[in-house]
Write an enzyme that holds these catalytic residues in place. Structure first.
Site, PDB file in Angstrom:
ATOM      1  N   ASP A  13       0.813  -1.224   0.000  1.00 36.26           N
ATOM      2  CA  ASP A  13       0.000   0.000   0.000  1.00 36.26           C
ATOM      3  C   ASP A  13       0.843   1.270   0.000  1.00 36.26           C
ATOM      4  OD1 ASP A  13      -2.263  -1.622   0.097  1.00 36.26           O
ATOM      5  OD2 ASP A  13      -2.252  -1.655   2.284  1.00 36.26           O
ATOM      6  N   LYS A  16       1.973   1.950  -5.120  1.00 39.90           N
ATOM      7  CA  LYS A  16       2.537   1.342  -6.343  1.00 39.90           C
ATOM      8  C   LYS A  16       1.632   1.581  -7.546  1.00 39.90           C
ATOM      9  CE  LYS A  16       2.431  -2.593  -4.274  1.00 39.90           C
ATOM     10  NZ  LYS A  16       2.049  -2.123  -2.932  1.00 39.90           N
ATOM     11  N   GLY A  40      -4.577  -4.256  -3.769  1.00 39.95           N
ATOM     12  CA  GLY A  40      -5.553  -3.220  -4.099  1.00 39.95           C
ATOM     13  C   GLY A  40      -4.763  -1.993  -4.499  1.00 39.95           C
ATOM     14  N   HIS A  41      -4.761  -1.661  -5.780  1.00 43.80           N
ATOM     15  CA  HIS A  41      -3.929  -0.569  -6.291  1.00 43.80           C
ATOM     16  C   HIS A  41      -4.834   0.562  -6.771  1.00 43.80           C
ATOM     17  CE1 HIS A  41      -0.349  -3.489  -7.103  1.00 43.80           C
ATOM     18  NE2 HIS A  41      -0.758  -3.485  -5.857  1.00 43.80           N
ATOM     19  N   GLN A 225       1.916  -6.135  -3.167  1.00 45.01           N
ATOM     20  CA  GLN A 225       2.406  -6.269  -1.790  1.00 45.01           C
ATOM     21  C   GLN A 225       3.681  -5.424  -1.597  1.00 45.01           C
ATOM     22  OE1 GLN A 225       1.286  -9.523  -3.416  1.00 45.01           O
ATOM     23  NE2 GLN A 225      -0.581  -8.574  -2.723  1.00 45.01           N
TER      24      GLN A 225
HETATM   25  P1  GDP Z   1      -0.718   0.311  -3.558  1.00 44.68           P
HETATM   26  O1  GDP Z   1      -1.323  -0.969  -3.065  1.00 44.68           O
HETATM   27  O2  GDP Z   1       0.755   0.362  -3.286  1.00 44.68           O
HETATM   28  O3  GDP Z   1      -1.024   0.607  -4.987  1.00 44.68           O
HETATM   29  O4  GDP Z   1      -1.371   1.489  -2.689  1.00 44.68           O
HETATM   30  P2  GDP Z   1      -2.938   1.640  -2.324  1.00 44.68           P
HETATM   31  O5  GDP Z   1      -3.648   2.158  -3.513  1.00 44.68           O
HETATM   32  O6  GDP Z   1      -3.461   0.423  -1.667  1.00 44.68           O
HETATM   33  O7  GDP Z   1      -2.857   2.726  -1.169  1.00 44.68           O
HETATM   34  C1  GDP Z   1      -2.327   3.987  -1.378  1.00 44.68           C
HETATM   35  C2  GDP Z   1      -3.408   5.037  -1.035  1.00 44.68           C
HETATM   36  O8  GDP Z   1      -2.821   6.302  -0.940  1.00 44.68           O
HETATM   37  C3  GDP Z   1      -4.465   5.171  -2.126  1.00 44.68           C
HETATM   38  O9  GDP Z   1      -5.686   5.575  -1.541  1.00 44.68           O
HETATM   39  C4  GDP Z   1      -3.907   6.267  -3.007  1.00 44.68           C
HETATM   40  O10 GDP Z   1      -4.884   6.979  -3.744  1.00 44.68           O
HETATM   41  C5  GDP Z   1      -3.298   7.163  -1.959  1.00 44.68           C
HETATM   42  N1  GDP Z   1      -2.143   7.945  -2.390  1.00 44.68           N
HETATM   43  C6  GDP Z   1      -1.102   7.576  -3.177  1.00 44.68           C
HETATM   44  N2  GDP Z   1      -0.181   8.563  -3.242  1.00 44.68           N
HETATM   45  C7  GDP Z   1      -0.658   9.573  -2.467  1.00 44.68           C
HETATM   46  C8  GDP Z   1      -0.156  10.857  -2.093  1.00 44.68           C
HETATM   47  O11 GDP Z   1       0.918  11.277  -2.485  1.00 44.68           O
HETATM   48  N3  GDP Z   1      -0.928  11.607  -1.230  1.00 44.68           N
HETATM   49  C9  GDP Z   1      -2.128  11.176  -0.763  1.00 44.68           C
HETATM   50  N4  GDP Z   1      -2.805  11.950   0.076  1.00 44.68           N
HETATM   51  N5  GDP Z   1      -2.629   9.965  -1.097  1.00 44.68           N
HETATM   52  C10 GDP Z   1      -1.896   9.187  -1.929  1.00 44.68           C
HETATM   53  P1  IMO Z   2      -0.927  -4.198  -2.202  1.00 46.98           P
HETATM   54  O1  IMO Z   2      -0.478  -4.755  -3.517  1.00 46.98           O
HETATM   55  C1  IMO Z   2      -0.958  -4.564   2.136  1.00 46.98           C
HETATM   56  C2  IMO Z   2      -0.934  -8.664   3.737  1.00 46.98           C
HETATM   57  C3  IMO Z   2      -2.170  -9.077   4.491  1.00 46.98           C
HETATM   58  C4  IMO Z   2      -1.568 -10.045   5.491  1.00 46.98           C
HETATM   59  C5  IMO Z   2      -0.477 -10.737   4.663  1.00 46.98           C
HETATM   60  C6  IMO Z   2      -0.901 -12.068   4.080  1.00 46.98           C
HETATM   61  O2  IMO Z   2      -2.210  -3.467  -2.268  1.00 46.98           O
HETATM   62  O3  IMO Z   2       0.166  -3.409  -1.570  1.00 46.98           O
HETATM   63  P2  IMO Z   2      -2.443 -12.754   2.051  1.00 46.98           P
HETATM   64  O4  IMO Z   2      -3.914 -12.506   1.792  1.00 46.98           O
HETATM   65  O5  IMO Z   2      -1.552 -12.235   0.986  1.00 46.98           O
HETATM   66  O6  IMO Z   2      -2.160 -14.203   2.372  1.00 46.98           O
HETATM   67  O7  IMO Z   2      -2.131 -11.937   3.405  1.00 46.98           O
HETATM   68  O8  IMO Z   2      -0.159  -9.839   3.622  1.00 46.98           O
HETATM   69  N1  IMO Z   2      -1.168  -8.143   2.376  1.00 46.98           N
HETATM   70  C7  IMO Z   2      -1.139  -6.852   2.042  1.00 46.98           C
HETATM   71  N2  IMO Z   2      -0.972  -5.752   2.794  1.00 46.98           N
HETATM   72  N3  IMO Z   2      -1.083  -4.464   0.803  1.00 46.98           N
HETATM   73  C8  IMO Z   2      -1.236  -5.552   0.029  1.00 46.98           C
HETATM   74  O9  IMO Z   2      -1.242  -5.503  -1.316  1.00 46.98           O
HETATM   75  C9  IMO Z   2      -1.303  -6.824   0.651  1.00 46.98           C
HETATM   76  N4  IMO Z   2      -1.454  -8.088   0.185  1.00 46.98           N
HETATM   77  C10 IMO Z   2      -1.358  -8.883   1.259  1.00 46.98           C
HETATM   78  O10 IMO Z   2      -2.790  -7.980   5.113  1.00 46.98           O
HETATM   79  O11 IMO Z   2      -0.928  -9.320   6.514  1.00 46.98           O
HETATM   80 MG    MG Z   3      -2.881  -1.583  -1.823  1.00 46.88          MG
END
Ligand code: GDP
Ligand code: IMO
Ligand code: MG
Length: 430
Positions: A13, A16, A40-41, A225
């Site tokens: 999270d 990416k 979840g991206h 991840q």
């Molecule tokens: P990922 O799994 O690495 O793709 O990241 P996620 O999408 O799960 O979580 C990142 C969260 O932060 C999302 O809600 C993005 O929209 C948000 N986000 C990403 N970059 C920024 C930033 O620079 N500032 C703010 N406020 N939110 C951001």
């Molecule tokens: P993105 O790509 C954050 C974590 C879960 C748990 C562990 C194992 O959005 O960054 P799993 O379901 O993979 O067997 O869970 O890994 N986890 C993540 N945490 N971002 C993710 O993906 C994750 N994918 C798995 O919360 O701790």
């Molecule tokens: Mg994510």
């Protein structure tokens, strides 16, 4: 033209999805190499927010081919839902654009039931998985009993294989876990229907990438991840069941190390983690709430896949150095810097105190990591709203200082800094 890789440098999270979307503007192919819909991206373009779980974050760029690579575990039902959601919003997810490697593995409802049963059995020691069937699907893959995506080419053969798989898993579910059995015939029929829709998307992923590279095309590998969730290099057993690290990109796509160009480690300007396991710089109370947010903003720290509140803490340089080493990062992309605005001072963890000694490496032993206490260096904060800034020189001096501190402490250039979730809210060549 080389393959660039985007990798999470922390526990997932990190942002990416948004960095992949940004870099995809200059790519011909974007490929996911590991994980499944545990990811979840988020990609934000103006009012439009796209939450992607299986489809690569390059999909919003019309000209980009998106590949779900061999290293991915794929729930076909989730993929179809995601495809339908994107298609309804005018995004082309036709077989010409969205490809699935025949060597990817399928996730079934039996894998999901087993994931949930495993977690229930672990009780207080639960990993806190996303309950998407990830672990059981990879277990079947390494146990050489998995269902490969290639089966989607033949709905009848797939239905037979899925039927046998569910019957087998039912024995485990009922006899070992005391769980109800699944309806094998119903699950098999569902998979036959998925196959009819997904078969045109199948491809030889490694060959597709080879041809793209030979044709001078640019490939972007999108990690899921993060480094600390890596099966070998993360906080085992509180990890996922795949290899989010740079090595995972090679194996998960069928490419060799010589084609790799940039290796971008995406790091949040603070640290977050979902699920259980040690977290040395974790915060509680008011400050945790300040970093996490209350959930009213879309970027607040609540899981994109599960909605769970994320654990949060200060930035941890020890973790970034570990990510640097494990992945050979060429650069860092620092995200969510805007969230730190308004804090009078910002502690950054620069080392751990472990059993009376100061250490600067990330302990591979979980018990040691559990005993590690953060050693902080405190940097001055800044008041200004930075969300509208697009150049490093526009940033307040202390925000620049924060970025430079990260670069100095890791010995790695910070090539991108994001100051808001939107595609435009980024400072390049920070
Ligand atoms: P990922 O799994 O690495 O793709 O990241 P996620 O999408 O799960 O979580 C990142 C969260 O932060 C999302 O809600 C993005 O929209 C948000 N986000 C990403 N970059 C920024 C930033 O620079 N500032 C703010 N406020 N939110 C951001
Ligand atoms: P993105 O790509 C954050 C974590 C879960 C748990 C562990 C194992 O959005 O960054 P799993 O379901 O993979 O067997 O869970 O890994 N986890 C993540 N945490 N971002 C993710 O993906 C994750 N994918 C798995 O919360 O701790
Ligand atoms: Mg994510």
């Amino acid at each position: 033209m080389p393959v660039d890789i985007v990798i999470g440098a922390q526990w997932g999270d990190e942002g990416k999805g948004r960095i992949t979307d940004l870099m995809a503007a200059k790519a011909d192919v974007v490929a996911r190499y590991s994980g499944g819909d545990n990811a979840g991206h988020t990609v934000t373009i103006g009012e439009a927010i796209f939450k992607l779980h299986l489809i690569p974050s390059g999909i919003i760029h019309p000209g980009v081919i998106c590949l779900i690579g061999n290293g991915v575990v794929l729930n076909p039902q989730v993929l179809l839902r995601e495809m339908d959601g994107l298609a309804a919003r005018g995004v082309d997810v036709s077989p010409a654009r969205l490809k699935i490697s025949r060597s990817a593995h399928l996730i079934t409802p039996a894998h999901i039931a087993l994931d949930k049963a495993d977690e229930a059995l672990r009780g207080g020691d639960a990993i806190g998985t996303t309950q998407r069937g990830i672990g059981p699907a990879y277990r079947d893959k390494t146990g050489r009993v998995g269902l490969r995506a290639s089966l989607l080419a033949d709905p009848e053969a797939l239905a037979d294989a899925v039927h046998a798989h569910v019957v087998e898993k039912n024995r485990v579910l009922t006899q070992l876990y005391g769980q109800p059995a699944l309806d094998a015939a119903q699950v098999a029929a569902g998979f036959a229907a998925y196959a009819r829709r997904l078969a045109p998307h199948l491809t030889d992923g490694a060959q597709l990438l080879d041809e793209a590279l030979r044709g001078g095309q640019k490939v972007l590998a999108e990690g899921a991840q993060g480094t600390l969730l890596d099966l070998d290099h993360g906080t085992y057993p509180f990890v996922t069941s795949s290899y989010p690290t740079a090595g995972g990109a090679l194996v998960g796509l069928g490419i060799g190390p010589r084609v790799i160009g940039r290796i971008v480690g995406v790091a949040k300007a603070f640290t977050s983690r979902v699920g259980s396991g040690p977290f040395p710089s974790e915060l509680a109370g008011e400050m945790a709430l300040r970093l996490r947010g209350t959930g009213e903003n879309p970027w607040d720290e609540y899981g994109t896949t599960t909605g769970r509140p994320r654990r949060v803490g200060w930035l941890d340089i020890v973790i970034l150095r570990h990510a640097l080493r494990v992945n050979s990062l060429t650069e860092l992309a620092l995200t969510k810097l805007d969230i730190l605005s308004g804090l009078p001072e910002i502690p950054v963890c620069v080392a751990y105190e472990l059993d009376g000694a100061r250490v600067t490496y990330f302990p591979s032993d979980l018990a040691q990591l559990g005993r590690a206490r953060p050693v902080y260096e405190t940097l001055p904060g800044w008041e200004q709203d930075i969300t509208g800034m697009r150049h490093k020189r526009a940033l307040p001096a202390n925000a620049r200082r924060y970025i430079e501190f990260v670069a100095d402490m890791t010995g790695t250039p910070v090539s991108m800094v994001s100051v808001g979730p939107d595609r435009q809210q980024v400072i390049i060549e920070a």
